[in-house]
Design a protein around this motif. Structure first.
Motif, PDB file in Angstrom:
ATOM      1  N   UNK A 243      14.545  31.386  71.489  1.00 14.28           N
ATOM      2  CA  UNK A 243      15.142  32.505  69.890  1.00 14.28           C
ATOM      3  C   UNK A 243      15.702  32.794  70.780  1.00 14.28           C
ATOM      4  N   UNK A 244      16.394  32.832  69.252  1.00 11.76           N
ATOM      5  CA  UNK A 244      17.938  33.678  69.241  1.00 11.76           C
ATOM      6  C   UNK A 244      17.696  34.551  67.824  1.00 11.76           C
ATOM      7  N   UNK A 245      17.136  33.914  67.480  1.00 11.85           N
ATOM      8  CA  UNK A 245      17.864  35.538  66.402  1.00 11.85           C
ATOM      9  C   UNK A 245      15.960  35.788  65.810  1.00 11.85           C
ATOM     10  N   UNK A 246      16.077  37.444  65.344  1.00 14.17           N
ATOM     11  CA  UNK A 246      14.793  38.543  65.954  1.00 14.17           C
ATOM     12  C   UNK A 246      14.594  38.602  64.869  1.00 14.17           C
ATOM     13  N   UNK A 247      12.966  39.004  63.431  1.00 15.36           N
ATOM     14  CA  UNK A 247      12.888  39.706  62.776  1.00 15.36           C
ATOM     15  C   UNK A 247      12.801  41.069  63.729  1.00 15.36           C
ATOM     16  N   UNK A 248      13.213  42.278  62.897  1.00 16.37           N
ATOM     17  CA  UNK A 248      14.085  43.892  63.107  1.00 16.37           C
ATOM     18  C   UNK A 248      12.299  43.459  64.020  1.00 16.37           C
ATOM     19  N   UNK A 249      11.815  44.600  64.899  1.00 12.79           N
ATOM     20  CA  UNK A 249      10.174  45.097  65.396  1.00 12.79           C
ATOM     21  C   UNK A 249       9.744  43.880  66.527  1.00 12.79           C
ATOM     22  N   UNK A 250      11.325  42.830  66.377  1.00  9.20           N
ATOM     23  CA  UNK A 250       9.778  41.523  67.303  1.00  9.20           C
ATOM     24  C   UNK A 250      10.987  41.348  68.128  1.00  9.20           C
ATOM     25  N   UNK A 251      10.476  40.413  69.993  1.00 11.59           N
ATOM     26  CA  UNK A 251      11.458  39.694  70.225  1.00 11.59           C
ATOM     27  C   UNK A 251       9.917  38.641  70.956  1.00 11.59           C
ATOM     28  N   UNK A 252      10.882  37.957  72.301  1.00 12.78           N
ATOM     29  CA  UNK A 252      10.052  36.834  73.150  1.00 12.78           C
ATOM     30  C   UNK A 252       9.470  35.943  72.589  1.00 12.78           C
ATOM     31  N   UNK A 253       7.889  35.648  72.282  1.00 13.25           N
ATOM     32  CA  UNK A 253       7.482  34.974  71.829  1.00 13.25           C
ATOM     33  C   UNK A 253       7.250  34.619  70.470  1.00 13.25           C
ATOM     34  N   UNK A 254       7.301  35.580  70.017  1.00  8.20           N
ATOM     35  CA  UNK A 254       7.329  36.517  68.286  1.00  8.20           C
ATOM     36  C   UNK A 254       8.577  36.932  67.657  1.00  8.20           C
ATOM     37  N   UNK A 255       8.121  36.671  65.984  1.00  6.74           N
ATOM     38  CA  UNK A 255       8.897  36.680  65.222  1.00  6.74           C
ATOM     39  C   UNK A 255      10.758  36.069  65.330  1.00  6.74           C
ATOM     40  N   UNK A 256      10.291  35.060  65.917  1.00  6.69           N
ATOM     41  CA  UNK A 256      12.224  35.044  66.239  1.00  6.69           C
ATOM     42  C   UNK A 256      11.671  33.777  64.581  1.00  6.69           C
ATOM     43  N   UNK A 257      13.550  34.343  63.766  1.00  3.07           N
ATOM     44  CA  UNK A 257      13.926  33.470  62.551  1.00  3.07           C
ATOM     45  C   UNK A 257      14.814  32.866  63.197  1.00  3.07           C
TER      46      UNK A 257
END
Length: 484
Positions: A243-257
């Motif tokens: 994941x290179x860019x993430x939705x605010x409040x997310x990281x790791x394996x979830x919320x990858x934009x």
């Protein structure tokens, strides 16, 4: 030894296969990074899957397949017409890219003769497709990536069914990854979430070494969500997913934009919204939004750096561009070349791949035994393979043993044809025809020049045809397709 097909069938193990001839599985070109030519990077933008339905206008130009037909030296986004014209013009102005569009009404293919065949490109861009890919198209896409091509998948939010056919980009791209004939076991290591995220400015991770976030087109800090979605990463399925860019409040394996991955020798990128690539200009009647130049994001740098990385002009680990073309790396391309994995990789008539004691392998335990029944029989053995266009040499070799109960010294009652077919099953050439007249003790190596098929995906097929009275056995082992 005069082999007997009936005794061979009794002794064949369960690995010797089941069913009639199937379409050959494509072969991965080695395990290393595919080298990329120093020449122009070739990009194909898809417009054959309703990319202009509704208010969408996801094209680089109305001149298709060649945008240069609209303006051969564009200097501004309005020189080409389309909501992706800024993307296309920016690449064209560098002088390092050759751009084409797959027009509406066309189909994606790999290994064919069309000028828009994927074998002629380094990267395929899928900008929010709105119709399902056919089975043949999914096979073409997956083999293209597996053999070194770059794939840029751009989605939109769930429910964005612009042509009202019951399918949106989330479903279509997930279907590509989970319902194809090449690898449906989460090949890229992620799935697209069924979400409609209304707005936001997802932030880039802090990795100064990543070539997509810090590339020749600039540094990426944020992107834009204007009704989009995210992805769930599954690194246990593919450790290269990132994941290179993430939705605010997310990281790791979830919320990858925005994410990248690799598959075989190729590279993959995913973006969760089409708004960032929209430059606000396009064909009359469309309602567009200028996300490309949004002052709160760095979408242009993200799109352009990712395109460069996918085409093999970036740096870092992973596969290279080329789709099986590019520079040539010396390799042996056939999978399971000595048949020791049973039916793995090859497609064959039931019982052809065997470790029976009725005949003998040249090496190891397994070999391919066609015919040998003494009754009217047709057996087949095949494998599909992509020959890189940059390779100046391509040599097919195999060892063949023929024994027979025929007594004639002049009539070929039983034959083995060795042929090259295209992806549609059309015979491109017959390399040789052997018969009962070639019977001899031991194995003899046979070799053929296949350099004329460079840049194509072809099927190598052995067809043994036996008459109704006396047996002839065609025994094949230790195959190879060496390129360099």
């Amino acid at each position: 030894m005069f082999g007997s097909r009936r005794s061979r069938r009794r002794l064949t193990t369960a690995l010797a296969g089941c069913g009639l001839l199937l379409t050959g599985a494509a072969v991965q070109l080695g395990s290393g990074t595919a080298a990329h030519a120093a020449a122009t990077h070739r990009i194909l933008f898809d417009n054959a899957h309703a990319e202009t339905a509704g208010n969408a206008d996801w094209i680089i130009s109305t001149s298709q397949p060649d945008p240069l037909g609209q303006d051969s030296s564009p200097s501004a986004e309005t020189d080409w017409t389309g909501a992706l014209s800024s993307w296309g013009v920016a690449l064209q102005k560098t002088g390092d890219y050759s751009l084409k569009t797959l027009p509406s009404g066309s189909s994606l293919s790999y290994g064919g003769s069309s000028s828009t065949d994927l074998s002629n490109f380094d990267t395929l861009v899928l900008p929010e497709p709105n119709t399902l890919f056919t089975s043949a198209e999914k096979t073409a896409i997956m083999n293209f990536v597996k053999n070194g091509g770059g794939l840029f998948m751009i989605s939109d939010h769930t429910g964005a069914d612009r042509n009202n056919d019951g399918e949106d980009a989330v479903e279509i791209l997930n279907d590509l990854m989970t319902n194809n004939s090449v690898d449906s076991t989460d090949p890229f290591g992620f799935s697209i979430d069924s979400l409609d995220v209304k707005s936001g400015y997802p932030a880039a991770i802090g990795d100064s070494t990543d070539p997509v976030l810090h590339g020749s087109f600039g540094t990426v800090t944020k992107s834009l969500i204007a009704d989009g979605t995210t992805a769930t990463l599954k690194p246990a399925d593919n450790s290269s997913v990132k994941g290179l860019v993430y939705r605010s409040g997310y990281s790791g394996n979830t919320g990858a934009f925005f994410l990248t991955s690799t598959f075989g020798s190729g590279r993959v990128a995913f973006w969760g919204d089409s708004s960032p690539i929209d430059d606000g200009t396009g064909q009359s009647g469309n309602t567009l939004y200028d996300g490309w130049n949004d002052s709160g994001a760095t979408n242009a740098a993200l799109a352009l750096n990712a395109t460069a990385w996918l085409a093999g002009s970036g740096t870092g680990s992973g596969g290279g561009g080329g789709g099986g073309t590019g520079s040539c790396t010396a390799a042996q391309l056939l999978g399971n070349s000595g048949f020791e994995s049973g039916n793995g990789t090859w497609s064959a008539t039931s019982g052809v791949i065997t470790n029976s004691s009725g005949e003998s392998a040249r090496s190891g335990s397994y070999y391919a035994w066609l015919d040998g029944n003494g009754t009217a029989t047709t057996d087949t053995l095949s494998q599909s393979v992509t020959i890189p266009s940059a390779c100046s040499s391509a040599k097919l070799s195999f060892y063949l043993h023929v024994d027979t109960a025929e007594t004639t010294t002049s009539t070929a009652y039983d034959t083995l044809k060795v042929q090259v077919l295209n992806s549609s099953g059309t015979v491109l050439g017959t390399l040789a025809t052997y018969s009962n007249l070639n019977a001899a003790s031991g194995y003899t190596q046979r070799s053929f020049d296949l350099s004329g098929y460079a840049g194509q995906t072809v099927t190598l097929k052995f067809t043994g045809t036996e008459g109704s009275k006396y047996q002839t056995s065609f025994v094949v082992d230790d195959t190879a397709l060496d390129v360099g």
